[in-house]
Scaffold this motif. Structure first.
Motif, short mmCIF file in Angstrom:
data_model
loop_
_atom_site.label_atom_id
_atom_site.label_comp_id
_atom_site.label_asym_id
_atom_site.label_seq_id
_atom_site.Cartn_x
_atom_site.Cartn_y
_atom_site.Cartn_z
N GLY A 1 -11.33 72.65 -73.91
CA GLY A 1 -11.06 71.91 -72.67
C GLY A 1 -11.64 72.55 -71.43
O GLY A 1 -12.15 73.67 -71.44
N LEU B 1 -8.50 72.84 -65.88
CA LEU B 1 -7.79 71.96 -64.95
C LEU B 1 -6.44 72.55 -64.56
O LEU B 1 -5.68 71.94 -63.81
CB LEU B 1 -7.56 70.57 -65.58
CG LEU B 1 -8.77 69.81 -66.10
CD1 LEU B 1 -8.33 68.44 -66.61
CD2 LEU B 1 -9.82 69.66 -65.02
N SER C 1 -7.84 67.52 -70.24
CA SER C 1 -8.87 68.54 -70.09
C SER C 1 -9.84 68.54 -71.27
O SER C 1 -11.03 68.78 -71.10
CB SER C 1 -8.23 69.92 -69.92
OG SER C 1 -7.79 70.46 -71.16
#
Length: 397
Positions: free
Chosen positions: A336, A339, A350
């Motif tokens: 990911g 975030l 993410s």
């Protein structure tokens, strides 16, 4: 046209005449890409979109005019550009330029005979490519060729057989990559001679997302994967966790050892260059044998969940298993984008954002103040997946 296949297939089944407007080229920042379509039937019913609203009214009228015209189904190409200098002009406020092909599709038009089976295939989620002449020598405009999943083609572009064979080969290459694009070939089927511009629209089954690890984060990622248009499978070796009741939105829930399931899918050709593999187990007995296989497959994305410490330990085990640095470099771990995600839903967002960024060539950086393109060209593809004569279908702003 295949962009709105379900509705147009129904119209064909009902015997309706209609006109369809399709985006065939884009430059600058524009809301829709080549293949986006708007169709209008004889009663004035409209489906689809070519611009997200900027020029829909003007394109709607062009479709009505095409249906009312006595001309054959050759169609016209109209260009819509930036309109800010004239408040009353029809254009794109985003500053881009789009070319739109408007073609009537009546029951007795040659295009209908080729388009109808293409729409039927796309409506059921099958594999097919529809190549249409945007511009070329007299008599070719509006002609179409349907390329099937097995490489066969039906219809004709109105030129020599060499042209149909060349167009079918180009369409097959785009079909393999699951792409829609505009391209040019010579009218005699070679790279020379008068050019013929084709729009090749491809319908392929949705890309696969396989989520390994039946945990709470997986449930959120399943929803994100479905939102992105993936066919989502959850796989876990533990039957008490891998149940359809826990993952009602998944297309499949499989109880099997992850590496064994991946081997079986690879051996039957069920994985391709669009497949996304998300490893959420963060347990070495599952992760290591699974990633040994996953990182050697020609898939789009391999991500693995875990802390940075877990990631380093995982890399050490994979190196001990004989994996090279080039193979390990393909691993997106920790999975990911950054975030600051904490909840399963935020984590799924993410991961989904990283998948999109990798697919589209984005950086993952904020657009505010970055000066980076909003829309990106397609990233580099595997050799053999790039049609020989493909034109630039969109230019990032």
């Amino acid at each position: 046209m295949l962009d709105i296949a379900e509705e147009l297939h129904r119209w064909c089944e009902e015997g309706r005449d209609f006109a369809v407007a399709t985006v065939v080229a884009v430059s600058g920042s524009a809301p829709r890409q080549p293949g986006a379509a708007l169709a209008v039937d004889a009663d004035g019913t409209a489906v689809g979109s070519v611009s997200g609203g900027c020029v829909e009214g003007a394109v709607y009228e062009l479709c009505r005019e095409a249906l009312e015209s006595d001309e054959s189904g050759e169609g016209v190409v109209r260009r819509f550009g930036y309109s800010d200098e004239d408040a009353f002009a029809v254009g794109l406020t985003c500053g881009g330029v789009i070319d739109v092909l408007v073609v009537p599709v009546r029951a007795d038009d040659p295009l209908r005979a080729v388009a109808a089976p293409a729409l039927a295939t796309a409506a059921r989620g099958g594999t097919a490519a529809l190549a249409r002449v945007v511009s070329g020598p007299a008599g070719m405009a509006g002609r179409a060729l349907l390329v099937h999943a097995d490489g066969r083609h039906t219809g004709t572009l109105g030129g020599p057989e060499e042209l149909d064979r060349a167009a079918a080969a180009e369409a097959a290459a785009l079909l393999e990559a699951g792409r829609t694009a505009t391209l040019e070939i010579g009218a005699d089927g070679s790279r020379c001679g008068e050019p013929v511009t084709l729009l090749v629209e491809c319908s392929v089954p949705p890309p696969r997302m396989i989520v390994f690890g039946a945990i709470d984060f997986a449930a959120a990622l399943v929803r994100a994967g479905k939102f992105l248009g993936h066919h989502v499978t959850v796989c876990d070796a533990r039957p008490v966790f891998a149940t359809a009741r826990r993952f009602p939105e998944a297309d499949e829930v499989v109880v099997d050892w992850p590496h064994r399931y991946l081997d079986a899918q690879a051996s039957r050709g069920a994985l391709d260059g669009r497949t996304v593999l998300c490893v959420l187990t963060h347990d070495a007995k599952f992760d290591v044998p699974l990633l040994e296989r996953a990182l050697r497959l020609p898939v789009a994305y391999v991500g693995a969940m875990g802390s940075r410490r877990t990631h380093e330990q995982r890399l050490a085990r994979l190196r001990e298993a004989g994996m090279g640095e080039a193979e390990l470099a393909r691993l997106r771990s920790p999975i990911g984008l950054d975030l600051g995600a904490r909840t399963p839903e935020e984590t799924a967002l993410s991961i989904a954002a990283e998948i999109v960024a990798l697919r589209r060539g984005g950086s993952g950086a904020p657009l505010t103040g970055a000066g980076t393109p909003i829309h990106h060209e397609h990233p580099q593809r595997e050799p053999g997946h790039e049609p020989r004569h493909e034109r630039r279908a969109s230019v990032a702003a």
